[in-house]
Design a protein around this motif. Structure first.
Motif, PDB file in Angstrom:
ATOM      1  N   LYS A 208       0.843  -1.181   0.000  1.00  0.00           N
ATOM      2  CA  LYS A 208       0.000   0.000   0.000  1.00  0.00           C
ATOM      3  C   LYS A 208       0.883   1.238   0.000  1.00  0.00           C
ATOM      4  CE  LYS A 208      -3.992  -2.113   0.248  1.00  0.00           C
ATOM      5  NZ  LYS A 208      -4.998  -2.011  -0.834  1.00  0.00           N
ATOM      6  N   TRP A 209       0.518   2.206  -0.842  1.00  0.00           N
ATOM      7  CA  TRP A 209       1.333   3.427  -0.951  1.00  0.00           C
ATOM      8  C   TRP A 209       0.449   4.586  -1.404  1.00  0.00           C
ATOM      9  CZ3 TRP A 209       3.879   5.275  -5.854  1.00  0.00           C
ATOM     10  CH2 TRP A 209       4.671   6.418  -5.624  1.00  0.00           C
ATOM     11  N   CYS A 210       0.263   5.550  -0.527  1.00  0.00           N
ATOM     12  CA  CYS A 210      -0.448   6.779  -0.871  1.00  0.00           C
ATOM     13  C   CYS A 210      -1.812   6.508  -1.507  1.00  0.00           C
ATOM     14  CB  CYS A 210       0.404   7.652  -1.783  1.00  0.00           C
ATOM     15  SG  CYS A 210       1.925   8.211  -1.020  1.00  0.00           S
ATOM     16  N   GLY A 211      -2.548   5.581  -0.929  1.00  0.00           N
ATOM     17  CA  GLY A 211      -3.866   5.269  -1.446  1.00  0.00           C
ATOM     18  C   GLY A 211      -3.865   4.321  -2.621  1.00  0.00           C
ATOM     19  N   ALA A 212      -2.683   3.898  -3.063  1.00  0.00           N
ATOM     20  CA  ALA A 212      -2.571   2.975  -4.194  1.00  0.00           C
ATOM     21  C   ALA A 212      -2.207   1.584  -3.698  1.00  0.00           C
ATOM     22  CB  ALA A 212      -1.515   3.458  -5.182  1.00  0.00           C
ATOM     23  N   THR A 213      -2.593   0.591  -4.488  1.00  0.00           N
ATOM     24  CA  THR A 213      -2.187  -0.786  -4.230  1.00  0.00           C
ATOM     25  C   THR A 213      -1.141  -1.162  -5.277  1.00  0.00           C
ATOM     26  OG1 THR A 213      -4.343  -1.405  -3.335  1.00  0.00           O
ATOM     27  CG2 THR A 213      -2.918  -3.190  -4.102  1.00  0.00           C
TER      28      THR A 213
ATOM     29  N   VAL B 198      19.156  15.409  -5.402  1.00  0.00           N
ATOM     30  CA  VAL B 198      20.338  15.620  -6.244  1.00  0.00           C
ATOM     31  C   VAL B 198      21.610  15.228  -5.497  1.00  0.00           C
ATOM     32  CG1 VAL B 198      21.670  17.304  -7.548  1.00  0.00           C
ATOM     33  CG2 VAL B 198      19.176  17.473  -7.480  1.00  0.00           C
ATOM     34  N   GLY B 199      22.404  14.409  -6.174  1.00  0.00           N
ATOM     35  CA  GLY B 199      23.668  13.986  -5.602  1.00  0.00           C
ATOM     36  C   GLY B 199      23.546  12.886  -4.566  1.00  0.00           C
ATOM     37  N   GLN B 200      22.305  12.437  -4.295  1.00  0.00           N
ATOM     38  CA  GLN B 200      22.114  11.409  -3.265  1.00  0.00           C
ATOM     39  C   GLN B 200      21.358  10.190  -3.799  1.00  0.00           C
ATOM     40  OE1 GLN B 200      21.056  13.111   0.760  1.00  0.00           O
ATOM     41  NE2 GLN B 200      20.676  14.931  -0.491  1.00  0.00           N
ATOM     42  N   GLY B 201      20.173  10.406  -4.343  1.00  0.00           N
ATOM     43  CA  GLY B 201      19.383   9.282  -4.832  1.00  0.00           C
ATOM     44  C   GLY B 201      17.928   9.648  -4.975  1.00  0.00           C
ATOM     45  N   TYR B 202      17.034   8.737  -4.575  1.00  0.00           N
ATOM     46  CA  TYR B 202      15.601   8.938  -4.751  1.00  0.00           C
ATOM     47  C   TYR B 202      14.866   8.563  -3.466  1.00  0.00           C
ATOM     48  CZ  TYR B 202      17.082   8.911  -9.615  1.00  0.00           C
ATOM     49  OH  TYR B 202      17.737   9.177 -10.784  1.00  0.00           O
ATOM     50  N   ILE B 203      13.655   9.111  -3.316  1.00  0.00           N
ATOM     51  CA  ILE B 203      12.855   8.832  -2.137  1.00  0.00           C
ATOM     52  C   ILE B 203      11.392   8.677  -2.544  1.00  0.00           C
ATOM     53  CG2 ILE B 203      12.648  11.313  -1.679  1.00  0.00           C
ATOM     54  CD1 ILE B 203      12.468  10.654   1.287  1.00  0.00           C
ATOM     55  N   ALA B 204      10.736   7.654  -2.023  1.00  0.00           N
ATOM     56  CA  ALA B 204       9.293   7.481  -2.220  1.00  0.00           C
ATOM     57  C   ALA B 204       8.601   8.145  -1.034  1.00  0.00           C
ATOM     58  CB  ALA B 204       8.931   6.000  -2.306  1.00  0.00           C
ATOM     59  N   LYS B 205       7.936   9.251  -1.270  1.00  0.00           N
ATOM     60  CA  LYS B 205       7.290  10.008  -0.205  1.00  0.00           C
ATOM     61  C   LYS B 205       5.885   9.472   0.047  1.00  0.00           C
ATOM     62  CE  LYS B 205       7.539  13.964  -2.211  1.00  0.00           C
ATOM     63  NZ  LYS B 205       7.378  15.421  -2.415  1.00  0.00           N
ATOM     64  N   GLU B 206       5.341   9.824   1.210  1.00  0.00           N
ATOM     65  CA  GLU B 206       3.975   9.494   1.549  1.00  0.00           C
ATOM     66  C   GLU B 206       3.142  10.759   1.505  1.00  0.00           C
ATOM     67  OE1 GLU B 206       4.047   7.871   5.429  1.00  0.00           O
ATOM     68  OE2 GLU B 206       4.902   5.951   4.832  1.00  0.00           O
TER      69      GLU B 206
END
Length: 234
Positions: free
Chosen positions: A134-139, A220-228
């Protein structure tokens, strides 16, 4: 994984094909070639391979054409081969949904390592892992490669669903580019940094159809993040 893995090699260089067939037999891979380059899709449909290796320069239609055709029917992993030294070829391959890209001439050990990495990722990556997230209202369905909301659903490639899984496993935390590459391709020295960028951009574009693209953020310069979403328990 089945004992014998079927690999379709769409390659018109008979000497190279014979070498691939011989080398792969040592790893219990069944290699099949194309009898008629006008009927690649027909032969693909009959064989139902676990993986496809496609040369870019082919008789009649190029490898990009056949990749497009395969992607309209299947998410089978695809690895491109190319003797052309054009960065745009790699970008085009990734945009069409290829899983990897190898430039000729290459060491067969590298080709075998890439094939093994793709097969492990595609057919083994979700062993003992929850199928649904489950992620931000999505399955997020890891088995069907689908992200669904009340507004609809979008199908992802194996690469895209795996990247999303890596990010969701560490929601609200930065995941470094190098870490993603290592998880995705097993050995980062075999893959260009640009390949990851292409896959991330394609993932965001698909998620945008569900208004979720902005929740994959670049640091930038670090990576990626999946936010809520702040107002949802994701």
């Amino acid at each position: 994984m089945k004992t014998m893995v079927k690999i379709l090699v769409v390659e018109d260089d008979t000497t190279l094909f014979a070498e691939i067939e011989s080398r792969f037999a040592q790893w219990s891979y069944e290699v099949y070639g194309i009898n008629d380059f006008n009927k690649v899709m027909e032969e693909f449909t009959v064989l139902k391979p676990e993986l496809v290796i496609i040369d870019i320069q082919l008789p009649k239609f190029d490898g990009f054409h056949w990749c497009r055709m395969i992607r309209t029917h299947s998410n089978v992993p695809i690895i491109f081969l190319s003797s052309r030294d054009h960065p745009t070829d790699m970008v085009m391959s990734m945009q069409l949904g290829a899983d990897d890209y190898i430039q000729k001439p290459f060491h067969f050990e590298v080709l075998i390592a890439k094939v093994q990495a793709v097969l492990r990722r595609v057919y083994h990556y979700n062993t003992d892992q929850p199928v649904l997230k489950k992620w931000c209202g999505a399955t997020v369905d890891m088995e069907k490669n689908l992200v669904s909301t009340d507004e609809g659903s979008v199908e992802l490639t194996k690469n895209e669903i795996f990247i999303l899984k890596v990010l969701l496993d560490r929601k609200n935390s930065i995941v470094g580019r190098e870490e993603i590459i290592q998880k995705l391709w097993d050995d980062e020295k075999f893959v260009s940094d640009n390949t990851l960028t292409v896959n991330i951009n394609r993932l965001r574009k698909k998620l945008n159809t569900l208004q979720l693209g902005d929740f994959i953020e670049t640091k930038v310069g670090q990576g990626y993040i999946a936010k809520e979403k702040e107002d949802l328990s994701c």
